[in-house]
Design a protein around this motif. Structure first.
Motif, PDB file in Angstrom:
ATOM      1  N   LEU B  77      57.966  94.862   9.974  1.00  0.00           N
ATOM      2  CA  LEU B  77      58.191  95.652  11.192  1.00  0.00           C
ATOM      3  C   LEU B  77      56.932  95.608  12.047  1.00  0.00           C
ATOM      4  O   LEU B  77      55.822  95.765  11.528  1.00  0.00           O
ATOM      5  CB  LEU B  77      58.538  97.095  10.828  1.00  0.00           C
ATOM      6  CG  LEU B  77      59.703  97.251   9.847  1.00  0.00           C
ATOM      7  CD1 LEU B  77      59.907  98.722   9.488  1.00  0.00           C
ATOM      8  CD2 LEU B  77      60.982  96.657  10.428  1.00  0.00           C
ATOM      9  N   LEU B  78      57.112  95.387  13.332  1.00  0.00           N
ATOM     10  CA  LEU B  78      55.972  95.251  14.233  1.00  0.00           C
ATOM     11  C   LEU B  78      55.922  96.397  15.232  1.00  0.00           C
ATOM     12  O   LEU B  78      56.889  96.626  15.968  1.00  0.00           O
ATOM     13  CB  LEU B  78      56.073  93.896  14.972  1.00  0.00           C
ATOM     14  CG  LEU B  78      55.066  93.625  16.095  1.00  0.00           C
ATOM     15  CD1 LEU B  78      53.627  93.693  15.577  1.00  0.00           C
ATOM     16  CD2 LEU B  78      55.336  92.269  16.733  1.00  0.00           C
ATOM     17  N   ASN B  79      54.812  97.132  15.170  1.00  0.00           N
ATOM     18  CA  ASN B  79      54.424  98.075  16.214  1.00  0.00           C
ATOM     19  C   ASN B  79      55.447  99.167  16.550  1.00  0.00           C
ATOM     20  O   ASN B  79      55.768  99.378  17.731  1.00  0.00           O
ATOM     21  CB  ASN B  79      54.082  97.284  17.488  1.00  0.00           C
ATOM     22  CG  ASN B  79      53.214  98.093  18.430  1.00  0.00           C
ATOM     23  OD1 ASN B  79      52.487  98.991  18.001  1.00  0.00           O
ATOM     24  ND2 ASN B  79      53.309  97.801  19.708  1.00  0.00           N
ATOM     25  N   PRO B  98      56.706  96.145   4.958  1.00  0.00           N
ATOM     26  CA  PRO B  98      55.398  96.104   5.634  1.00  0.00           C
ATOM     27  C   PRO B  98      55.509  96.422   7.126  1.00  0.00           C
ATOM     28  O   PRO B  98      56.480  96.035   7.778  1.00  0.00           O
ATOM     29  CB  PRO B  98      54.928  94.653   5.432  1.00  0.00           C
ATOM     30  CG  PRO B  98      55.787  94.093   4.357  1.00  0.00           C
ATOM     31  CD  PRO B  98      57.083  94.848   4.395  1.00  0.00           C
ATOM     32  N   ILE B  99      54.497  97.122   7.632  1.00  0.00           N
ATOM     33  CA  ILE B  99      54.419  97.439   9.064  1.00  0.00           C
ATOM     34  C   ILE B  99      53.125  96.839   9.599  1.00  0.00           C
ATOM     35  O   ILE B  99      52.050  97.075   9.037  1.00  0.00           O
ATOM     36  CB  ILE B  99      54.441  98.961   9.302  1.00  0.00           C
ATOM     37  CG1 ILE B  99      55.739  99.562   8.746  1.00  0.00           C
ATOM     38  CG2 ILE B  99      54.294  99.276  10.787  1.00  0.00           C
ATOM     39  CD1 ILE B  99      55.765 101.080   8.751  1.00  0.00           C
ATOM     40  N   ALA B 100      53.233  96.058  10.662  1.00  0.00           N
ATOM     41  CA  ALA B 100      52.058  95.419  11.259  1.00  0.00           C
ATOM     42  C   ALA B 100      51.848  95.954  12.669  1.00  0.00           C
ATOM     43  O   ALA B 100      52.798  96.334  13.348  1.00  0.00           O
ATOM     44  CB  ALA B 100      52.256  93.903  11.298  1.00  0.00           C
ATOM     45  N   ALA B 106      51.653  90.410  11.654  1.00  0.00           N
ATOM     46  CA  ALA B 106      53.057  90.428  11.221  1.00  0.00           C
ATOM     47  C   ALA B 106      53.466  89.065  10.664  1.00  0.00           C
ATOM     48  O   ALA B 106      54.150  88.987   9.630  1.00  0.00           O
ATOM     49  CB  ALA B 106      53.952  90.812  12.400  1.00  0.00           C
ATOM     50  N   VAL B 107      53.038  88.001  11.336  1.00  0.00           N
ATOM     51  CA  VAL B 107      53.375  86.643  10.866  1.00  0.00           C
ATOM     52  C   VAL B 107      52.748  86.394   9.500  1.00  0.00           C
ATOM     53  O   VAL B 107      53.395  85.860   8.583  1.00  0.00           O
ATOM     54  CB  VAL B 107      52.913  85.585  11.894  1.00  0.00           C
ATOM     55  CG1 VAL B 107      53.037  84.178  11.307  1.00  0.00           C
ATOM     56  CG2 VAL B 107      53.732  85.699  13.165  1.00  0.00           C
ATOM     57  N   ILE B 108      51.499  86.801   9.334  1.00  0.00           N
ATOM     58  CA  ILE B 108      50.823  86.617   8.044  1.00  0.00           C
ATOM     59  C   ILE B 108      51.562  87.406   6.957  1.00  0.00           C
ATOM     60  O   ILE B 108      51.808  86.896   5.860  1.00  0.00           O
ATOM     61  CB  ILE B 108      49.346  87.074   8.147  1.00  0.00           C
ATOM     62  CG1 ILE B 108      48.576  86.107   9.047  1.00  0.00           C
ATOM     63  CG2 ILE B 108      48.706  87.153   6.768  1.00  0.00           C
ATOM     64  CD1 ILE B 108      47.197  86.579   9.443  1.00  0.00           C
ATOM     65  N   ALA B 109      51.948  88.634   7.279  1.00  0.00           N
ATOM     66  CA  ALA B 109      52.644  89.466   6.285  1.00  0.00           C
ATOM     67  C   ALA B 109      54.004  88.888   5.917  1.00  0.00           C
ATOM     68  O   ALA B 109      54.475  89.035   4.788  1.00  0.00           O
ATOM     69  CB  ALA B 109      52.808  90.887   6.831  1.00  0.00           C
ATOM     70  N   ALA B 110      54.650  88.229   6.877  1.00  0.00           N
ATOM     71  CA  ALA B 110      55.996  87.693   6.629  1.00  0.00           C
ATOM     72  C   ALA B 110      55.953  86.341   5.923  1.00  0.00           C
ATOM     73  O   ALA B 110      56.930  85.930   5.303  1.00  0.00           O
ATOM     74  CB  ALA B 110      56.757  87.557   7.950  1.00  0.00           C
ATOM     75  N   SER B 111      54.822  85.657   6.040  1.00  0.00           N
ATOM     76  CA  SER B 111      54.740  84.269   5.530  1.00  0.00           C
ATOM     77  C   SER B 111      54.530  84.237   4.018  1.00  0.00           C
ATOM     78  O   SER B 111      54.017  85.170   3.440  1.00  0.00           O
ATOM     79  CB  SER B 111      53.601  83.528   6.217  1.00  0.00           C
ATOM     80  OG  SER B 111      53.828  83.508   7.605  1.00  0.00           O
TER      81      SER B 111
END
Lengths: 136, 111
Positions: B77-79, B98-100, B106-111
């Motif tokens: 989830l972003l922002n 995860p919340i970015a 967010a991309v790093i957390a999703a990758s």
């Protein structure tokens, strides 16, 4: 109380109309408004989805007022007798695998409102929610 | 509710929602996530322009996170705004998804 009120039919699309009405009439701080909106959305969705019967005159009346320096909302419906406060709140989620995908409405209502009271009055469900300003 | 998709690096799909995750908006979001190609398993849901989150929206996000997790992927989830974060905290969503705060994280957390 009842400084202003709106009556909704047994249709989930009515929630959008309710939100516009609340936005135009709440007269409260942003914090109190957000909490009122969340509590109202959860309560009214639950009532329309499970308590009212479409096509049988089901209605929800929402009254908005002030009491003792706090905002107060009454949600009155003519649906089946139901006390949402008798339901246990689910535990907050702790892991994705075991997480329930629903059922958090009552938990959010309890968190949003300063107090919640239910009574069965003249054959109707009456839920009264108060929202006082929280300390910053 | 308006929703737009955008391909990001590392095979991540950003889904940007604008509007409310109330009953009506959550129906739209639910249908949108369900229609995304199953090969897309890493999704960033941009909530920057989501002004309201109710339990029905939590339901959609948890359902999507579970579906992606089941395919070896992840939802990030972003922002989200402050009110949405409080809803996430109360329900525990912030502990399981995860919340970015920015797109790169967010991309790093999703990758």
């Amino acid at each position: 109380m009842a400084d202003t009120a709106i009556t909704l039919g047994a249709d989930l699309a009515e929630i959008a109309r309710m939100n516009l009405w609340l936005e135009a009439n709440h007269g409260a701080s942003e914090d109190v408004f957000e909490r009122m909106k969340l509590c109202l959305n959860e309560a009214v969705e639950n009532t329309i989805r499970y308590g009212l019967k479409s096509g049988q005159g089901g209605k929800v009346e929402v009254r908005l007022g002030q009491k003792g320096g706090c905002a107060e909302i009454e949600i009155i419906d003519n649906g089946v007798e139901f006390d949402p406060l008798e339901r246990a709140s689910p535990e907050a989620m702790t892991d994705l695998e075991s997480a329930s995908i629903g059922g958090f409405g009552i938990l959010l209502m309890r968190e949003a409102a300063t107090s919640l009271e239910y009574e069965r009055r003249e054959g109707r469900n009456v839920l009264t929610a108060r929202f006082c300003q929280r300390e910053a | 509710m308006e929703i737009k998709d955008k391909e990001l690096d590392h095979g991540v799909l950003k889904v940007t929602m604008t509007g409310s995750l109330d009953v009506a908006g959550s129906d739209v979001a639910d249908a949108h996530f369900a229609a995304i190609d199953q090969s897309k398993t890493r999704i960033v849901a941009d909530l920057t322009h989501v002004d309201f989150l109710a339990s029905v929206g939590i339901r959609v996000l948890v359902k999507t996170a579970k579906a992606l997790g089941g395919r070896g992927g992840k939802l990030v989830l972003l922002n989200p705004n402050d009110a949405a974060r409080r809803v996430m905290f109360t329900t525990g969503l912030d502990r399981i998804v995860p919340i970015a705060d920015d797109e790169q994280s967010a991309v790093i957390a999703a990758s």
